[in-house]
Design a protein around this motif. Structure first.
Motif, PDB file in Angstrom:
ATOM      1  N   GLU A 101       6.154  -2.166  -4.688  1.00  0.00           N
ATOM      2  CA  GLU A 101       6.841  -3.218  -5.446  1.00  0.00           C
ATOM      3  C   GLU A 101       7.066  -4.488  -4.639  1.00  0.00           C
ATOM      4  OE1 GLU A 101      10.259  -1.135  -6.955  1.00  0.00           O
ATOM      5  OE2 GLU A 101       9.092  -0.227  -8.581  1.00  0.00           O
ATOM      6  N   SER A 102       7.062  -4.391  -3.319  1.00  0.00           N
ATOM      7  CA  SER A 102       7.294  -5.587  -2.506  1.00  0.00           C
ATOM      8  C   SER A 102       6.014  -6.406  -2.311  1.00  0.00           C
ATOM      9  CB  SER A 102       7.890  -5.199  -1.153  1.00  0.00           C
ATOM     10  OG  SER A 102       6.945  -4.481  -0.389  1.00  0.00           O
ATOM     11  N   ALA A 103       4.881  -5.896  -2.742  1.00  0.00           N
ATOM     12  CA  ALA A 103       3.616  -6.611  -2.594  1.00  0.00           C
ATOM     13  C   ALA A 103       3.463  -7.666  -3.677  1.00  0.00           C
ATOM     14  CB  ALA A 103       2.456  -5.618  -2.654  1.00  0.00           C
ATOM     15  N   HIS A 104       2.632  -8.655  -3.398  1.00  0.00           N
ATOM     16  CA  HIS A 104       2.453  -9.757  -4.349  1.00  0.00           C
ATOM     17  C   HIS A 104       1.391  -9.490  -5.412  1.00  0.00           C
ATOM     18  CE1 HIS A 104      -0.429 -10.590  -1.137  1.00  0.00           C
ATOM     19  NE2 HIS A 104      -1.153 -11.232  -2.033  1.00  0.00           N
ATOM     20  N   ASP A 105       0.571  -8.451  -5.221  1.00  0.00           N
ATOM     21  CA  ASP A 105      -0.402  -8.082  -6.249  1.00  0.00           C
ATOM     22  C   ASP A 105      -0.739  -6.596  -6.116  1.00  0.00           C
ATOM     23  OD1 ASP A 105      -2.481  -7.708  -4.274  1.00  0.00           O
ATOM     24  OD2 ASP A 105      -2.966  -9.834  -4.387  1.00  0.00           O
ATOM     25  N   ALA A 106      -1.475  -6.083  -7.085  1.00  0.00           N
ATOM     26  CA  ALA A 106      -1.762  -4.644  -7.140  1.00  0.00           C
ATOM     27  C   ALA A 106      -2.544  -4.170  -5.921  1.00  0.00           C
ATOM     28  CB  ALA A 106      -2.527  -4.307  -8.412  1.00  0.00           C
ATOM     29  N   ALA A 107      -3.563  -4.906  -5.519  1.00  0.00           N
ATOM     30  CA  ALA A 107      -4.379  -4.481  -4.371  1.00  0.00           C
ATOM     31  C   ALA A 107      -3.538  -4.436  -3.095  1.00  0.00           C
ATOM     32  CB  ALA A 107      -5.585  -5.408  -4.190  1.00  0.00           C
ATOM     33  N   SER A 108      -2.712  -5.452  -2.895  1.00  0.00           N
ATOM     34  CA  SER A 108      -1.829  -5.458  -1.720  1.00  0.00           C
ATOM     35  C   SER A 108      -0.829  -4.309  -1.779  1.00  0.00           C
ATOM     36  CB  SER A 108      -1.068  -6.781  -1.619  1.00  0.00           C
ATOM     37  OG  SER A 108      -1.957  -7.841  -1.448  1.00  0.00           O
ATOM     38  N   GLY A 109      -0.332  -4.033  -2.978  1.00  0.00           N
ATOM     39  CA  GLY A 109       0.605  -2.923  -3.144  1.00  0.00           C
ATOM     40  C   GLY A 109      -0.042  -1.586  -2.828  1.00  0.00           C
ATOM     41  N   LEU A 110      -1.269  -1.405  -3.302  1.00  0.00           N
ATOM     42  CA  LEU A 110      -1.971  -0.150  -3.011  1.00  0.00           C
ATOM     43  C   LEU A 110      -2.277  -0.023  -1.523  1.00  0.00           C
ATOM     44  CD1 LEU A 110      -4.355   0.090  -6.099  1.00  0.00           C
ATOM     45  CD2 LEU A 110      -2.265   1.410  -5.651  1.00  0.00           C
ATOM     46  N   ARG A 111      -2.625  -1.135  -0.877  1.00  0.00           N
ATOM     47  CA  ARG A 111      -2.856  -1.085   0.582  1.00  0.00           C
ATOM     48  C   ARG A 111      -1.568  -0.710   1.309  1.00  0.00           C
ATOM     49  NH1 ARG A 111      -6.434  -5.115  -0.480  1.00  0.00           N
ATOM     50  NH2 ARG A 111      -4.926  -6.777  -0.171  1.00  0.00           N
ATOM     51  N   ALA A 112      -0.455  -1.292   0.895  1.00  0.00           N
ATOM     52  CA  ALA A 112       0.828  -0.966   1.536  1.00  0.00           C
ATOM     53  C   ALA A 112       1.170   0.509   1.355  1.00  0.00           C
ATOM     54  CB  ALA A 112       1.937  -1.847   0.960  1.00  0.00           C
ATOM     55  N   VAL A 113       0.934   1.035   0.157  1.00  0.00           N
ATOM     56  CA  VAL A 113       1.203   2.448  -0.118  1.00  0.00           C
ATOM     57  C   VAL A 113       0.289   3.337   0.714  1.00  0.00           C
ATOM     58  CG1 VAL A 113       0.998   4.239  -1.896  1.00  0.00           C
ATOM     59  CG2 VAL A 113       2.191   2.108  -2.400  1.00  0.00           C
ATOM     60  N   ALA A 114      -0.997   3.020   0.753  1.00  0.00           N
ATOM     61  CA  ALA A 114      -1.951   3.832   1.518  1.00  0.00           C
ATOM     62  C   ALA A 114      -1.604   3.820   3.002  1.00  0.00           C
ATOM     63  CB  ALA A 114      -3.375   3.331   1.292  1.00  0.00           C
ATOM     64  N   ARG A 115      -1.257   2.663   3.521  1.00  0.00           N
ATOM     65  CA  ARG A 115      -0.891   2.572   4.943  1.00  0.00           C
ATOM     66  C   ARG A 115       0.360   3.393   5.242  1.00  0.00           C
ATOM     67  NH1 ARG A 115      -1.831  -3.447   7.356  1.00  0.00           N
ATOM     68  NH2 ARG A 115      -4.101  -3.473   7.138  1.00  0.00           N
ATOM     69  N   LEU A 116       1.371   3.253   4.412  1.00  0.00           N
ATOM     70  CA  LEU A 116       2.600   4.020   4.609  1.00  0.00           C
ATOM     71  C   LEU A 116       2.317   5.514   4.523  1.00  0.00           C
ATOM     72  CD1 LEU A 116       5.685   4.137   4.918  1.00  0.00           C
ATOM     73  CD2 LEU A 116       5.849   3.918   2.433  1.00  0.00           C
ATOM     74  N   TYR A 117       1.533   5.905   3.553  1.00  0.00           N
ATOM     75  CA  TYR A 117       1.205   7.318   3.344  1.00  0.00           C
ATOM     76  C   TYR A 117       0.503   7.920   4.562  1.00  0.00           C
ATOM     77  CZ  TYR A 117      -0.511  11.350   0.608  1.00  0.00           C
ATOM     78  OH  TYR A 117      -0.787  12.601   0.124  1.00  0.00           O
ATOM     79  N   VAL A 118      -0.557   7.281   5.038  1.00  0.00           N
ATOM     80  CA  VAL A 118      -1.278   7.867   6.176  1.00  0.00           C
ATOM     81  C   VAL A 118      -0.443   7.822   7.446  1.00  0.00           C
ATOM     82  CG1 VAL A 118      -3.585   7.488   5.232  1.00  0.00           C
ATOM     83  CG2 VAL A 118      -2.609   5.793   6.748  1.00  0.00           C
ATOM     84  N   LEU A 176      -8.512   2.707   7.969  1.00  0.00           N
ATOM     85  CA  LEU A 176      -8.931   3.775   7.052  1.00  0.00           C
ATOM     86  C   LEU A 176      -8.232   3.655   5.702  1.00  0.00           C
ATOM     87  CD1 LEU A 176      -8.989   6.770   9.560  1.00  0.00           C
ATOM     88  CD2 LEU A 176     -10.980   5.698   8.447  1.00  0.00           C
ATOM     89  N   ALA A 177      -6.944   3.337   5.722  1.00  0.00           N
ATOM     90  CA  ALA A 177      -6.192   3.178   4.476  1.00  0.00           C
ATOM     91  C   ALA A 177      -6.743   2.010   3.657  1.00  0.00           C
ATOM     92  CB  ALA A 177      -4.704   2.968   4.780  1.00  0.00           C
ATOM     93  N   ASP A 178      -7.014   0.900   4.320  1.00  0.00           N
ATOM     94  CA  ASP A 178      -7.558  -0.265   3.619  1.00  0.00           C
ATOM     95  C   ASP A 178      -8.927   0.042   3.016  1.00  0.00           C
ATOM     96  OD1 ASP A 178      -5.265  -1.587   4.430  1.00  0.00           O
ATOM     97  OD2 ASP A 178      -6.277  -2.828   5.926  1.00  0.00           O
ATOM     98  N   ALA A 179      -9.765   0.752   3.764  1.00  0.00           N
ATOM     99  CA  ALA A 179     -11.090   1.123   3.255  1.00  0.00           C
ATOM    100  C   ALA A 179     -10.957   2.051   2.051  1.00  0.00           C
ATOM    101  CB  ALA A 179     -11.915   1.772   4.367  1.00  0.00           C
ATOM    102  N   ALA A 180      -9.998   2.958   2.110  1.00  0.00           N
ATOM    103  CA  ALA A 180      -9.769   3.873   0.987  1.00  0.00           C
ATOM    104  C   ALA A 180      -9.392   3.103  -0.271  1.00  0.00           C
ATOM    105  CB  ALA A 180      -8.676   4.885   1.348  1.00  0.00           C
ATOM    106  N   VAL A 181      -8.553   2.106  -0.124  1.00  0.00           N
ATOM    107  CA  VAL A 181      -8.130   1.301  -1.273  1.00  0.00           C
ATOM    108  C   VAL A 181      -9.329   0.545  -1.850  1.00  0.00           C
ATOM    109  CG1 VAL A 181      -6.688  -0.651  -2.014  1.00  0.00           C
ATOM    110  CG2 VAL A 181      -5.725   1.152  -0.569  1.00  0.00           C
ATOM    111  N   GLU A 182     -10.189   0.030  -0.989  1.00  0.00           N
ATOM    112  CA  GLU A 182     -11.383  -0.673  -1.477  1.00  0.00           C
ATOM    113  C   GLU A 182     -12.259   0.260  -2.314  1.00  0.00           C
ATOM    114  OE1 GLU A 182     -11.835  -3.972  -1.330  1.00  0.00           O
ATOM    115  OE2 GLU A 182      -9.872  -3.959  -0.349  1.00  0.00           O
ATOM    116  N   VAL A 183     -12.468   1.477  -1.834  1.00  0.00           N
ATOM    117  CA  VAL A 183     -13.273   2.447  -2.577  1.00  0.00           C
ATOM    118  C   VAL A 183     -12.562   2.819  -3.883  1.00  0.00           C
ATOM    119  CG1 VAL A 183     -14.222   4.800  -2.551  1.00  0.00           C
ATOM    120  CG2 VAL A 183     -14.419   3.340  -0.521  1.00  0.00           C
ATOM    121  N   PHE A 184     -11.268   3.060  -3.799  1.00  0.00           N
ATOM    122  CA  PHE A 184     -10.505   3.411  -4.989  1.00  0.00           C
ATOM    123  C   PHE A 184     -10.607   2.306  -6.047  1.00  0.00           C
ATOM    124  CE2 PHE A 184      -6.660   3.429  -7.557  1.00  0.00           C
ATOM    125  CZ  PHE A 184      -6.656   4.728  -8.013  1.00  0.00           C
ATOM    126  N   LEU A 185     -10.415   1.071  -5.630  1.00  0.00           N
ATOM    127  CA  LEU A 185     -10.475  -0.038  -6.578  1.00  0.00           C
ATOM    128  C   LEU A 185     -11.884  -0.223  -7.142  1.00  0.00           C
ATOM    129  CD1 LEU A 185      -8.044  -2.603  -4.919  1.00  0.00           C
ATOM    130  CD2 LEU A 185      -7.676  -1.235  -6.993  1.00  0.00           C
TER     131      LEU A 185
END
Length: 178
Positions: A49-66, A160-169
């Motif tokens: 929710e603190s991200a400015h767009d969906a892709a940034s939000g997913l990257r933040a979530v993926a980074r936190l998760y890993v 790795l988290a950022d790459a995962a988000v790219e593939v997911f998107l």
């Protein structure tokens, strides 16, 4: 029990005052982590929710998760539960339901919101959550579980988290104009 007492800085008698046996101590250790999952779920949501767009939000979530899962204490607990799952199948099921399924449900909620907004293409947010989680976590978790002395650096985890988000998107993004 000697090792547990030594690491806790207490006597074995003190431990047996609180736990009748090793199995009860093990159960308390495992289920104690179930109680912390709500904090983690809230942290995932806040990162998104603190991200400015969906892709940034997913990257933040993926980074936190890993970064959360690829920590020595989390990996040790995961190895311990997996190693004892045959002896304590109900405890392993309770851990899975309380920690892993709860985490997937949180991810599914976030992805479901994006789908409702027309930003993701999925009829099954829970399946998408599993895909998201394992794209982000699969490689570093496998490496960390089998090479505990060679944990990826935070920068490697972020990559790795950022790459995962790219593939997911690439798989789940709504086509432009669609």
């Amino acid at each position: 029990m000697d090792d547990v007492a030594a690491r806790a800085g207490v006597s074995k008698q003190t431990i047996y005052t609180h736990f009748a046996n090793k199995e009860e101590l093990f159960e308390d250790l495992v289920l104690g982590n179930v109680g912390r999952v709500e904090e983690f779920a809230a942290a995932l949501r806040a990162a998104f929710e603190s991200a400015h767009d969906a892709a940034s939000g997913l990257r933040a979530v993926a980074r936190l998760y890993v970064r959360f899962v690829i920590r020595p204490e989390v990996l040790r607990l995961r190895r311990l539960i997996l190693g004892e799952a045959a002896r304590f199948p109900e405890l392993a099921r309770r851990y899975y339901a309380g920690v892993l399924e709860r985490t997937y449900a949180t991810l599914a909620e976030l992805l479901g919101e994006l789908a409702k907004e027309g930003l993701l293409r999925t009829d099954d947010p829970l399946l998408a959550a599993h895909h998201f989680a394992w794209l982000a976590l699969g490689l570093p978790l496998d490496q960390a579980m089998f090479e505990p002395d060679r944990l990826p650096s935070p920068a490697e985890l972020d990559k790795l988290a950022d790459a995962a988000v790219e593939v997911f998107l690439a798989a789940y993004s709504q086509p432009k104009g669609g």
